[in-house]
Design an enzyme around this catalytic site. Structure first.
Site, PDB file in Angstrom:
ATOM      1  N   ARG A  12       0.876  -1.344   0.151  1.00  0.00           N
ATOM      2  CA  ARG A  12      -0.109   0.156  -0.190  1.00  0.00           C
ATOM      3  C   ARG A  12       0.860   1.156  -0.042  1.00  0.00           C
ATOM      4  O   ARG A  12       1.901   1.393   0.705  1.00  0.00           O
ATOM      5  CB  ARG A  12      -0.903  -0.075   1.205  1.00  0.00           C
TER       6      ARG A  12
ATOM      7  N   ARG B 249     -21.265 -16.553  -5.333  1.00  0.00           N
ATOM      8  CA  ARG B 249     -21.612 -15.469  -6.171  1.00  0.00           C
ATOM      9  C   ARG B 249     -20.763 -14.347  -5.726  1.00  0.00           C
ATOM     10  O   ARG B 249     -20.954 -13.357  -6.473  1.00  0.00           O
ATOM     11  CB  ARG B 249     -23.112 -15.100  -5.685  1.00  0.00           C
TER      12      ARG B 249
ATOM     13  N   ASP C 201     -30.229 -12.338  -9.397  1.00  0.00           N
ATOM     14  CA  ASP C 201     -30.870 -13.858  -9.406  1.00  0.00           C
ATOM     15  C   ASP C 201     -31.641 -14.218 -10.517  1.00  0.00           C
ATOM     16  O   ASP C 201     -32.186 -13.530 -11.356  1.00  0.00           O
ATOM     17  CB  ASP C 201     -31.562 -14.186  -8.147  1.00  0.00           C
ATOM     18  N   GLU C 202     -31.447 -15.490 -11.009  1.00  0.00           N
ATOM     19  CA  GLU C 202     -32.294 -16.209 -11.864  1.00  0.00           C
ATOM     20  C   GLU C 202     -33.737 -15.610 -11.922  1.00  0.00           C
ATOM     21  O   GLU C 202     -34.299 -15.405 -13.211  1.00  0.00           O
ATOM     22  CB  GLU C 202     -32.182 -17.531 -11.934  1.00  0.00           C
TER      23      GLU C 202
ATOM     24  N   GLU D 132     -25.765 -14.823   2.776  1.00  0.00           N
ATOM     25  CA  GLU D 132     -24.479 -14.284   1.901  1.00  0.00           C
ATOM     26  C   GLU D 132     -25.104 -12.899   1.768  1.00  0.00           C
ATOM     27  O   GLU D 132     -23.965 -11.918   1.592  1.00  0.00           O
ATOM     28  CB  GLU D 132     -24.108 -15.108   0.811  1.00  0.00           C
ATOM     29  N   ASP D 133     -26.000 -12.551   1.268  1.00  0.00           N
ATOM     30  CA  ASP D 133     -26.547 -11.293   0.859  1.00  0.00           C
ATOM     31  C   ASP D 133     -26.593 -10.301   1.967  1.00  0.00           C
ATOM     32  O   ASP D 133     -26.276  -8.995   1.937  1.00  0.00           O
ATOM     33  CB  ASP D 133     -27.447 -10.875  -0.219  1.00  0.00           C
TER      34      ASP D 133
ATOM     35  N   ARG E 150     -32.281 -16.488   9.015  1.00  0.00           N
ATOM     36  CA  ARG E 150     -31.881 -15.286   8.201  1.00  0.00           C
ATOM     37  C   ARG E 150     -31.550 -14.248   9.749  1.00  0.00           C
ATOM     38  O   ARG E 150     -30.865 -13.447   9.789  1.00  0.00           O
ATOM     39  CB  ARG E 150     -32.663 -14.735   7.512  1.00  0.00           C
TER      40      ARG E 150
END
Lengths: 719, 753
Positions: free
Chosen positions: B431, B539, B555-556, B643-644, B708
């Site tokens: 850095r 993802r 998402d699909e 995860e989100d 969740r």
């Protein structure tokens, strides 16, 4: 300035005793007589001296060979060797520097002498061209003083730039007999080529006791961090050859080595790299078969090909700078000048001015052991970064390497910053090239804070004489839960504000500020009465904004405290026919400004507007009685680099029947004037800081199919 | 009375006259008589023959600097190894880089000895290392070693002093003369001199020590750390006290100090002088001699009065209400006061000569503190008074930046130490000073991602650049069918029609192989299928294929129109460091259950934007995968729909800002499509009912919902605080739902029902 005046005010009056008039006349007469006497004495005293000093002036036209000769007896004292544990707080006498409002150290230069030993043999060359340039630069700078008693730093005129050109013991003796030597305290020596065969010490071998050393070629073991200054080895080619800056883009070679006296072991390693990677690596050496009269230092050869030096450096992306017998190499300066990214392979070398320069932005440092991996290491650097490093390298050369003057001033500035750390030059000023300084913004409110809601906001209403409308605005605004104070700026000098009893009774403090002049900029004055961060500027005829809209606006401001958050949105456009900016108040899909007829912003911007507005914008606004809001938009966008936030769909502010577009007037002249403002401000700022965006902020559930009573801000008008 | 005055005045004048007559020579130095002085300033002469002067070195000499007959570079390096040991250690002489080459930067902690408990602070340090992503349990892999013996307190009068350290370490087979070892120390030496003495031979080990003095500090090798108390939190840590940028930035007091005064011994010089600057108004400097057992024995005349004044002010109150805080040396150079002042945004005025400031290798202290000199104490008041308000404001903000980035928890202090060492291993991948001193701080900037400032989402403004004008659509596919589902086809079509779309990536997260390329639609932009590893955290893996700054995560089953995508991307370009997306949720504290909850119900606030349809910077993929420890990723792989949330928590922890929700077509919001899922277990995509109440009972939905909740709670625990920040706004197009012709609107399709 504020500090100085505050200090003087407390003293002045106490000195003169109060007297009766009779006595006063007597004293004044007496005083005058004494004063006249003094002046006469003064003339008498000073005339001869000033003739003397003008003599000094003529002495300037001397030759270097005419300077006084000083004979050093063989047994004259020698200073102690340099003390490795010296630091500013142990070996430097700060009391000599003192506290001064300019925060500048004073530097004294000893006059030039020629030193000879007992037998009359000279100790060194009197002075080199470079050292003379360096001393001239110091003498011409703000740091210079000719008064040895006021000096904080002393620079001997004894030239020690190149250790090989001097006799060590005798030079040390010469230093020791300087009039203020005092063990070298606060003395600064400049040396670029330290050490000598066989072991090449990395710091000047001349015993110098406590003197500071500005040295080229320090290693981590000899460099006294925070005391010494690491400087470049000046390359005289800098002055001789003009290499124009080369723009970014691919260059013919990827790695180039141009040094002539490389150790065979290094050369073998470089050649191995070349064998592996082919033509993108070029290893140059000295030319063996040059015709007479061609200076060898300006040519390099690869097999039978001859290249011009230093021009060839511009043909490569990376240029290797290997250590020689010494760590500091003059080639570094040539490489930087060519805008070639130096690959520095010199373990434990302290890079020039490393105390302030961020070399990671301009160079690649590779440990000697990792030389074989050099190619892959360099390949992993992203192209965009390489281009920035090239620009950075060139900038370092221009600012700190190109002349002895640049080197001298950077050195003094570093020492100055240590003594006055609270006035030190910042990292950005040292390191950012002008192009970056120009295009980047450093937001003064950079910390992501969401101010506490409880703080509330202060509403400022600028008014002239529309009392009825003003009272209505006050009543409306006072309904907003987060309002903490209301400030009325009464801009009418010919009429008194209404009596206290006539003002609407509201739940928060209401203050009326009377101004001295009817100026639009009064609205943006950072009044002490503003105790909150958030300010709501609102015109005295904005009566349509609902309490929900205002409260929501405040909540949005809390999420964007460094922006203008307002209701009426406007846009600037480039008029291709007229080739200039145009003001747009139609309903558009974009906004770039919000009018301060109703806008939240941070109090800091009041301060900026009042004291830091560039150019003559403030006066221009006051003279034209227009565009203070546009000026504020420019100012905030310029300092933060961010767009405004328009809140809620509201487009009518004054009355339900009014046309949607409001402002001072709707006629063409108004629009022309506003456009003129934009063009004027853009030229003063030298750029167009306004940012165009396509969004506005609405409550999360705005127009959603959801019971209105459950929404936080149900009363958001649609027009 | 009058006569007296007269005489005084006369004497005054007479002495002035005398002064002039006899002292004229000295007075000549003052230039107040005329401007003549300036002209006659004796400057360095312009020599007549200056153009004839010789250069300091012959050009040949400069370019051919070398004496190749002597030591070869290899020999020189070998010789250097034997010369520069222990007290003159440098990385290149005392550190074995080769240990770090094969496995990268891995840190091994010695197992703790039985019957030898470590102090609370050292326990925290060890557990910080064990929680770090660099920790390894295998000494063979390790690049850096940390002792299990508590070396924090080396004052042999202290109760926590560990005896016979020398003997113990010599018994360690891994010790190897201390090579590649890092030793932590907070207190060294003892009364009366408090030297740097540790009481054992550290050999070639690096020292991370508080109160480091510049004399014994080995530059580029040792690390100076701040002194922290045993109450210092392990992780998370309290935030700084600066809640607002007030202007003028002045607080009630200008400069304060409240602390011990030493009557004798080291450090007493400075502390004894502090009372001189006390003015009782805006400068409060209070000392007490009342400390230690036998203070009364040494007490001087000031003591009693001082002790009375001392009790009048509260330390915390002073800390909160002062612009500057004096941080003088104590017996040792560093003090707790330093971190306390930093947290309180009370700008530290350091009076500790020779102190190597904490992490000075990385941190530019000139931006956050006033480094004063003990010798110039009396100048401090006027010096700080003259610091410009703008600079004071910048100082205050910088204290908070540094506090939050490097000091607020033991984790941060330890991780900063490790990162500084890691940066030394590969200087070209480290850095720059800029990165260490700008938001969000060096720990969150991974040089392995890039060393170029423009590649990160944080520096566009300072760098004067802007994010790339295109985005990558990243769709996670979960249908188990042999051909792409209808919904993904619709989605690909909508997204690829956006003028800003550069490419589409489909992450195939099912066991079955993806459909052959012929089954995918023709798109104007390249479409690539990536075979995933069927983990939820996949993802957010930093796939090479993602080449644009912006990622549109989908998402699909997400339903979006082209204009929604276009508008959201334009908004993201204004907020490149945040998540900008469509479906949102908000978190809340559930006081009944004493835990964090979240809700997807319609709400006036939001703090989470689901990554089923959101833009963010691709760097967050790298942070998610590289910065977060593996354990945390395993946690979210095991919990559905976490995860989100983790991504949102991560971005909020980095930016301290809420995500941004943009307008979404009504129909899309309400679409709760029946979802097909991979039938092979937990890797299935969790369906979150976006607008329907979360309380759908007795279904898989509620199980996920409760998982969740668990997720949010566990994340808050891991981070040590709740990073999520709430927002009350949504960004709509400027003319959204305004009563104007749709022809004038840029995004009319957003308003269709």
């Amino acid at each position: 300035i504020m500090c100085a005046s505050a200090k003087y005010n407390t003293r002045g009056p106490a000195l003169i005793p109060r007297m009766k008039t009779k006595h006063r006349i007597y004293y004044i007469t007496l005083f005058s007589i004494v004063l006249l006497g003094l002046i006469a004495t003064g003339m008498f005293q000073f005339w001869p001296h000033s003739i003397e000093s003008s003599n000094d002036w003529t002495v300037e036209k001397r030759s270097v060979h005419d300077v006084p000769v000083v004979k050093l007896p063989a047994d004259s004292p020698i200073p102690e060797r340099g003390d490795l544990s010296c630091r500013m707080h142990t070996c430097f006498d700060v009391y000599r520097c003192g506290f001064n409002p300019k925060n500048k150290i004073k530097v004294y230069i000893y006059s030039l002498k020629k030193y000879v030993d007992e037998y009359g043999t000279s100790v060194s060359n009197t002075i080199s061209r470079e050292y003379n340039e360096l001393l001239t630069a110091i003498s011409d700078s703000e740091f210079y003083t000719d008064d040895v008693n006021r000096a904080c730093l002393f620079v001997p005129s004894i030239d020690v730039l190149n250790q090989n050109a001097l006799r060590i013991k005798e030079t040390a003796q010469a230093l020791a007999q300087l009039s203020r030597w005092d063990r070298g305290t606060n003395h600064l020596l400049f040396n670029m080529l330290p050490g000598g065969p066989p072991d090449y010490n990395t710091a000047l071998d001349v015993p110098r006791d406590r003197a500071l050393l500005a040295g080229g070629g320090f290693s981590t073991w000899t460099y006294r961090q925070g005391y010494d200054v690491s400087i470049p080895v000046y390359s005289p080619l800098s002055g001789e050859v003009d290499l124009p800056e080369r723009g970014p883009g691919p260059r013919r070679y990827f790695i180039l080595s141009s040094q002539m006296a490389l150790h065979p072991e290094y050369r073998l390693e470089l050649e191995a790299l070349q064998a592996e990677n082919g033509e993108s690596v070029l290893i140059l050496d000295k030319c063996t078969n040059l015709s007479d009269g061609v200076p060898a230092v300006r040519k390099r050869c690869y097999k039978n090909q001859v290249f011009d030096y230093p021009q060839v450096l511009q043909e490569s992306t990376f240029c290797v700078v290997l250590r020689g017998a010494r760590l500091g190499q003059a080639v570094l300066s040539d490489v930087l000048q060519a805008g070639c990214v130096p690959v520095i392979i010199a373990d434990s070398y302290i890079l020039p001015f490393s105390e302030v320069l961020d070399w990671k932005r301009a160079s690649v440092v590779i440990p000697e052991e990792k030389m074989p991996e050099m190619y892959s290491i360099l390949q992993s650097i992203p192209q965009r970064q390489i281009e920035e490093m090239q620009r950075q390298a060139r900038w370092f050369w221009e600012a700190y390497f190109r002349s002895m003057k640049a080197i001298a001033l950077a050195t003094l500035q570093i020492i100055n910053d240590r003594i006055y750390p609270y006035a030190a030059i910042s990292y950005e000023e040292w390191n950012d090239p002008p192009a970056v300084k120009w295009s980047s913004v450093s937001n003064p409110l950079f910390l992501p804070l969401i101010p506490p809601q409880s703080q509330g906001f202060t509403a400022i209403v600028l008014t002239y004489d529309r009392v009825e409308s003003l009272f209505r605005v006050i009543t409306e605004v006072s309904k907003v839960p987060s309002l903490s104070k209301l400030l009325v700026v009464w801009n009418n000098q010919n009429k008194n504000p209404p009596e206290d009893s006539l003002w609407p009774k509201i739940r928060v403090p209401l203050k009326v500020v009377r101004t001295a002049e009817n100026k639009l900029s009064n609205r943006f004055f950072p009044y002490d009465e503003i105790e909150t961060e958030a300010v709501l500027a609102i015109d005295d005829d904005i009566i349509m904004l609902t309490s929900d809209e205002l409260q929501f606006g405040y909540e949005v401001w809390r999420e964007f405290p460094d922006r203008l958050v307002g209701y009426p949105g406007r846009l600037h456009l480039w008029d291709h026919e007229m080739n200039k900016w145009k003001y747009e108040s139609e309903w558009t899909n974009e906004v770039s400004m919000v009018l301060t007829g109703a806008a939240f912003y941070h109090k800091y911007f009041n301060y900026l507007y009042t004291y830091k507005m560039p150019g003559d914008i403030k006066n221009w606004v006051d003279a034209h009685m227009n565009c203070e809001d546009i000026a504020m938009n420019f100012l905030v966008a310029n300092v933060t680099g961010k767009s405004v936030i328009k809140v809620t769909p509201r487009k009518k502010f004054k009355c339900p029947e009014c046309t949607a577009i409001d402002g001072l007037s709707l006629d063409q002249t108004h629009m022309v004037e506003r456009s003129e403002c934009i063009n004027k401000f853009a030229s003063v700022f030298g750029t167009m800081p306004l940012k165009v965006v396509e969004h506005r902020a609405d409550p999360v559930l705005y127009k959603d199919d959801f019971p209105e009573k459950l929404k936080s801000f149900p009363n958001i008008g649609s027009l | 009375m009058q006569t007296r005055k007269k005489y005084i005045f006369l004497t005054f004048l007479a002495s002035w006259l005398l002064l002039f007559l006899f002292g004229g020579d000295q007075l000549r130095h003052f230039a107040f008589f005329s401007g003549r002085k300036a002209k006659a300033r004796r400057s360095w002469p312009h020599w007549t023959d200056r153009s004839l002067l010789k250069s300091f070195a012959d050009p040949e000499e400069l370019q051919r600097d070398g004496d190749p007959a002597l030591l070869s570079p290899r020999e020189r390096r070998a010789a250097r190894l034997s010369v520069h040991r222990s007290s003159s250690c440098r990385m290149e002489t005392c550190f074995d880089f080769s240990r770090c080459e094969k496995h990268g930067f891995k840190v091994f902690t010695y197992p703790q000895e039985r019957g030898q408990p470590v102090s609370e602070s050292y326990g925290k340090i060890l557990s910080s290392i064990e929680r770090s992503r660099y920790h390894t349990g295998n000494p063979e892999e390790a690049c850096l070693f940390i002792l299990g013996i508590d070396t924090l307190d080396r004052d042999h009068l202290s109760g926590q002093y560990v005896r016979n350290v020398d003997e113990k370490i010599r018994g360690f087979p891994l010790w190897n003369g201390g090579r590649n070892h890092l030793i932590f120390n907070l207190y060294s030496g003892t009364w009366p001199n408090y030297t740097g003495e540790l009481g054992f031979d550290i050999g070639q080990a690096m020292l991370a020590k508080a109160s480091f003095d510049t004399d014994s500090f080995r530059p580029g090798f040792d690390i100076s750390i701040p002194l922290f108390s045993k109450e210092h939190p392990q992780r998370g840590g309290d935030r700084g006290w600066l809640y607002q940028d007030s202007l003028p930035p002045k607080k009630k007091y200008l400069l304060v100090f409240k602390g011990k005064r030493y009557l004798t011994g080291i450090g007493s010089g400075t502390r004894n002088a502090l009372h001189h600057i006390h003015n009782g108004k805006d400068i409060i400097s209070l000392t007490t001699c009342k400390h230690g057992k036998d203070w009364e024995k040494h007490k001087d005349t000031r003591c009693d009065k001082d002790n009375v004044d001392y009790e009048k002010f509260d330390y915390q109150e002073l800390l909160h209400n002062s612009t500057f805080c004096i941080v003088p040396r104590g017996r040792r150079l560093g003090s707790f006061r330093f971190l306390e002042a930093l947290q309180a945004a009370c700008i530290p005025v350091l009076l500790s000569d020779g102190w190597e400031l904490p992490f000075a290798e990385a941190i530019d202290w000139g931006k956050a503190a006033v480094v004063g000199s003990e010798r110039l104490l009396l100048q401090i008041p006027s010096a700080v008074r003259c610091i410009h308000p703008e600079r004071v404001l910048a100082f205050q903000q910088q204290t908070q930046l540094l506090w939050d980035a490097y000091f607020s928890s033991v984790d941060k202090i330890v991780h900063t130490t490790l990162e500084i060492i890691k940066d030394r291993l590969a200087p070209h991948r480290s850095r720059s000073r800029f990165l260490w001193n700008a938001l969000p701080g060096g720990l969150l900037v991974l040089p392995d991602f890039s060393t170029h400032v423009g590649d990160f989402p944080f520096y566009y403004l300072q760098h004067g650049s802007s994010p790339s004008k295109k985005f990558t659509a990243f769709i996670r596919a979960v249908s188990q069918a042999g051909s792409p589902s209808q919904s993904i086809l619709r989605l690909i079509q909508a997204v690829s029609a956006s003028q800003y779309c550069a490419q589409i990536l489909v992450l195939w997260s099912c066991e079955k192989p993806p459909p052959p390329s012929g089954k995918w639609p023709q798109t104007p932009v390249p479409l690539t299928i990536i075979q995933g590893r069927r983990k939820l955290s996949d993802r957010f893996f930093p796939f090479e294929a993602i080449q644009t700054d912006a990622v549109l995560s989908l998402d699909e089953h997400t339903i979006l129109s082209t204009s929604e995508v276009d508008f959201a991307f334009v908004v993201w370009r204004s907020f490149p460091e945040r998540i900008v997306g469509f479906p949102a949720q908000s978190h809340f504290w559930d006081p009944e259950q004493g835990r964090w909850g979240y809700t997807s119900k319609w709400n006036n606030e939001l703090s989470i934007v689901l990554t089923a349809a959101a833009f963010y910077h691709r760097y967050y993929h790298t942070l998610f995968t590289e910065y977060l420890p593996a354990g945390l990723r395993e946690l979210v792989d095991g919990l559905a729909a976490c995860e989100d949330i983790l991504m949102n928590v991560l971005v909020a922890a980095v930016t301290k800002l809420p995500p941004i929700k943009v307008t979404q077509r009504k129909q899309h919001k309400e679409a709760v499509a029946q979802q097909e899922q991979c039938r092979d277990g937990a890797a299935g995509i969790p369906q979150i009912p976006h607008s329907a109440p979360a309380a759908a009972k007795g279904t898989a939905g509620s199980r996920r919902s409760s998982q969740r909740q668990d997720c949010l709670d566990q994340l808050a625990d891991w981070f040590g605080y709740m990073p999520l920040v709430s927002s009350q706004l949504r960004l709509d197009p400027v003319l959204f739902k305004d009563q104007v012709s749709v022809l004038r609107k840029k995004y009319p399709r957003l308003e269709k029902p």
